[in-house]
Design an enzyme around this catalytic site. Structure first.
Site, mmCIF file in Angstrom:
data_model
loop_
_atom_site.group_PDB
_atom_site.id
_atom_site.type_symbol
_atom_site.label_atom_id
_atom_site.label_comp_id
_atom_site.label_asym_id
_atom_site.label_seq_id
_atom_site.Cartn_x
_atom_site.Cartn_y
_atom_site.Cartn_z
ATOM 1 N N ASN A 91 0.800 -1.244 0.065
ATOM 2 C CA ASN A 91 -0.008 0.001 -0.048
ATOM 3 C C ASN A 91 0.800 1.236 -0.054
ATOM 4 O O ASN A 91 1.775 1.295 0.870
ATOM 5 C CB ASN A 91 -0.979 -0.002 1.365
ATOM 6 C CG ASN A 91 -1.755 1.314 1.407
ATOM 7 O OD1 ASN A 91 -1.175 2.408 2.009
ATOM 8 N ND2 ASN A 91 -2.888 1.496 0.751
ATOM 9 N N ALA B 135 -4.541 0.127 -3.090
ATOM 10 C CA ALA B 135 -4.897 1.366 -2.564
ATOM 11 C C ALA B 135 -6.381 0.992 -1.824
ATOM 12 O O ALA B 135 -7.170 0.341 -2.073
ATOM 13 C CB ALA B 135 -5.255 2.434 -3.538
ATOM 14 N N GLU B 136 -6.284 1.777 -0.520
ATOM 15 C CA GLU B 136 -7.325 1.393 0.417
ATOM 16 C C GLU B 136 -8.906 1.642 0.152
ATOM 17 O O GLU B 136 -9.715 0.752 0.432
ATOM 18 C CB GLU B 136 -7.248 2.149 1.754
ATOM 19 C CG GLU B 136 -7.192 3.656 1.473
ATOM 20 C CD GLU B 136 -5.809 4.267 1.520
ATOM 21 O OE1 GLU B 136 -5.812 5.469 2.189
ATOM 22 O OE2 GLU B 136 -5.205 3.859 0.920
ATOM 23 N N PRO B 137 -9.244 2.371 -1.317
ATOM 24 C CA PRO B 137 -10.593 2.316 -1.589
ATOM 25 C C PRO B 137 -11.060 1.174 -2.333
ATOM 26 O O PRO B 137 -12.290 0.737 -2.773
ATOM 27 C CB PRO B 137 -10.742 3.541 -2.332
ATOM 28 C CG PRO B 137 -9.459 3.867 -2.704
ATOM 29 C CD PRO B 137 -8.674 3.421 -1.557
ATOM 30 N N GLY B 138 -10.102 0.071 -2.352
ATOM 31 C CA GLY B 138 -10.488 -1.016 -3.378
ATOM 32 C C GLY B 138 -9.763 -1.261 -4.440
ATOM 33 O O GLY B 138 -10.131 -2.480 -5.306
#
Length: 657
Positions: free
Chosen positions: A296, A322-325
């Site tokens: 990440n 990336a954290e949103p998917g």
């Protein structure tokens, strides 16, 4: 209603004073600006609705006027519950000043909480946030003295501390998709992310609330592919068709099919980054990328790591997320942040945080605003500015390895890279390494207790988190330790024998990381500890395509045994090793022979579950104990634990070579 298509004004008319309103959006991705703009207009025209509670995971905004920034009017909002505030500064200022009740909770926990609310659960149980400012012992995520209700509780289960994030009703969900039919079924084919749209729709509906979805076009009834429908019409009350200017894919890009998977863009031919302090930092971070691992990269300074990885030809050796998917591809920066070019998969945001919270990340590279002697890091609230934790706490607390990166000082720093050295022309006004951080977003104490590997990378030096605190481990060429580092810090780090940062980092030419990672000579892959009588053998990315590749390893290990005249232990990294199928027998025959001839004890590790299984089976078939682990720490603990037990006994004599 079978025909749910209404105007934006008609949709927002259902929102009542005192409602809790949750909005989708990650920066500009999925942010329903048409509906938010209509809500603002209704309030300015009628002074209704009033005293709303706004809930959001990532800040849906552009850092100026768009997104939820439109709602920062006196009387419209009473309470904020958000994960990230950096791009909604109008709301953030009111949160810090105490004009609103306000909470900053980890983005991933807010995302998971939507799912728990949908299921009518009492709340979310998680370890994320322990020993940070979210921990009730440190404020419980409250942002000002006027915020008194506890949304986070400390609990003990099985003798261990946990945090309980309380559920609350969501009365209205404002979401965004691409295409809807008159019945309210919504697809998201042109969206760069799916976010938490389905969870939020379920949460609002199961709280007897309303669901408003903004789209860009309408399809005929019964014409949508059911597999493409991401929000079923049964959950939707209103469909609003947006004007194009209020439905851009991101705030920086109206539409790019490579963001949504419509097509794959050709390789990026953009110019390499200029060699300045930002590139120096990104280059040093790139040395830590785990081949074959999952990574990440945070917002800001870490974004440069992807650019360096692409420039060096190693972008395909890791999976960036990336954290949103987003899984795979090249994550974007600036107001495109959250989207990725050529992603391999786009999953829901809460699913990504399931993976992160469970320890799925091999490496996280994150920014820092402040760090102290204990290794605590602050990125959330500093100098009166509320950025918010975002996904930082979820990511940093659960990644196997961490690299925090940023310039050593902020405010006016000017540097020059000349003749292979870093020259500080003007130092920044504020050092980021201070006596005590203003807010703990990352707990050094917790990291040490979990044996996390943590580095702090700046343009002039590198620190490592040790059991005793921060240790200075690397110094840039041209930098004076006392003048440029120690005298600028709010504490004295541990200084033993720092080594120079790699010279290639300060050379304008490419560093040739692809050759370093994949074609590194065996001599550079072997590190022997005389004190521990242990070899650390890095076979990461090693190619086994010919018998010569096998014999090279055999010869190197026998040569080491002959040189030291005794058996030794070994810890071997198998990450991303490339063993051709036709070389399996030769390779594992060599591995078993060397183990019997040279090793006291040996352990191997790789992040690949499939390779661990393959290694274990191949070694067991040759009657070799398959000590195969997931991480270097586990592999090292296995070997050194045995070493400590036998430290008083001399090593066994070598068997004949």
């Amino acid at each position: 209603m079978r025909n749910k298509i209404v105007s934006a004004a008609e949709a927002v008319a259902i929102i009542r004073s005192g409602d809790t309103v949750a909005s989708s959006g990650f920066v500009g991705v999925g942010t329903p600006d048409e509906v938010i703009k209509a809500l603002e207009k209704r309030f300015l025209d009628t002074r209704e609705p009033r005293d709303l509670s706004l809930v959001f995971a990532a800040a849906p905004g552009d850092g100026a006027e768009k997104g939820l920034n439109r709602l920062a009017h006196d009387g419209l909002v009473k309470r904020l519950v958000g994960g990230h505030f950096g791009l909604v500064p109008k709301l953030a200022r009111k949160a810090v000043s105490g004009e609103y009740e306000a909470y900053n909770l980890p983005l991933g926990c807010v995302s998971h909480l939507f799912r728990e609310i949908a299921g009518r659960k009492a709340g979310l149980l998680s370890k994320v946030g322990l020993q940070t400012f979210v921990d009730p012992r440190n404020g419980g995520g409250k942002l000002n003295p006027n915020t008194t209700e506890d949304l986070v509780e400390l609990m003990e289960i099985g003798g261990e501390p946990w945090l309980f994030y309380k559920a609350f009703p969501i009365h209205v969900a404002i979401l965004r998709g691409t295409t809807a039919d008159p019945y309210g079924n919504v697809t998201m084919e042109k969206e760069a992310l799916t976010l938490d749209n389905l969870s939020l729709a379920m949460a609002a509906k199961n709280c007897k609330g309303f669901v408003i979805v903004q789209v860009e076009r309408i399809a005929a009834a019964n014409s949508l592919n059911p597999r493409a429908v991401r929000i079923p019409g049964a959950l939707v009350d209103c469909i609003v068709v947006a004007e194009p200017e209020h439905h851009a894919q991101t705030y920086a890009t109206h539409y790019n099919g490579a963001f949504s998977g419509e097509f794959r863009a050709p390789p990026d031919r953009s110019r390499p980054m200029m060699l300045d302090e930002r590139k120096v930092i990104a280059r040093r971070c790139a040395f830590e990328l785990p081949m074959g691992g999952v990574v990440n990269l945070g917002i800001g300074m870490p974004e440069g790591v992807a650019a360096v990885a692409a420039e060096e030809g190693i972008i395909n050796l890791v999976t960036l997320t990336a954290e949103p998917g987003i899984i795979g591809g090249i994550p974007q920066s600036g107001l495109d942040f959250g989207a990725a070019v050529n992603a391999e998969a786009i999953i829901d945001q809460h699913q990504m945080f399931d993976f992160y919270d469970g320890g799925g990340l091999d490496l996280a590279c994150l920014g820092l605003a402040q760090a102290d002697a204990q290794g605590n890091v602050n990125v959330s609230l500093f100098g009166g500015r509320l950025a918010g934790a975002g996904g930082f706490i979820n990511i940093s607390q659960n990644a196997r390895r961490l690299v925090f990166c940023g310039t050593f000082a902020a405010g006016g720093l000017k540097t020059e890279i000349r003749d292979g050295e870093l020259h500080i022309l003007q130092d920044g006004r504020q050092s980021k390494f201070i006596d005590k951080v203003e807010q703990i977003t990352f707990s050094g104490e917790l990291a040490r207790s979990m044996h996390q590997s943590v580095l702090f990378v700046t343009e002039r030096c590198v620190f490592s988190l040790t059991p005793e605190g921060l240790e200075l481990t690397e110094v840039a060429p041209g930098v004076d330790i006392e003048r440029d580092i120690l005298s600028k810090m709010g504490f004295r780090p541990i200084v033993r024998s720092p080594r120079p940062m790699a010279a290639a980092i300060f050379d304008p030419q490419p560093m040739k990381l692809d050759e370093l990672f994949l074609n590194r000579p065996l001599a550079q892959r072997m590190e022997f500890s005389e004190e521990r009588n242990t070899l650390y053998l890095n076979l990461g990315g090693y190619r086994v395509h010919t018998s010569a590749d096998v014999e090279a390893v055999r010869d190197a290990l026998h040569a080491l045994a002959s040189r030291i005249g005794r058996r030794f232990s070994a810890v071997i990294n198998y990450d991303a090793i490339d063993i051709a199928p036709y070389m399996n027998d030769a390779w594992f025959a060599m591995a078993s022979e060397v183990e019997r001839a040279c090793y006291d004890h040996v352990s191997r590790y790789t992040t690949s579950a499939f390779l661990r299984l393959k290694l274990g089976t191949a070694l067991a078939d040759r009657e070799v104990a398959p000590h195969v682990f997931e991480s270097r720490r586990e592999a090292t603990d296995h070997v050194l634990g045995r070493f400590d037990q036998a430290a008083a006994n001399p090593s066994q004599p070598l068997s004949p070579l």
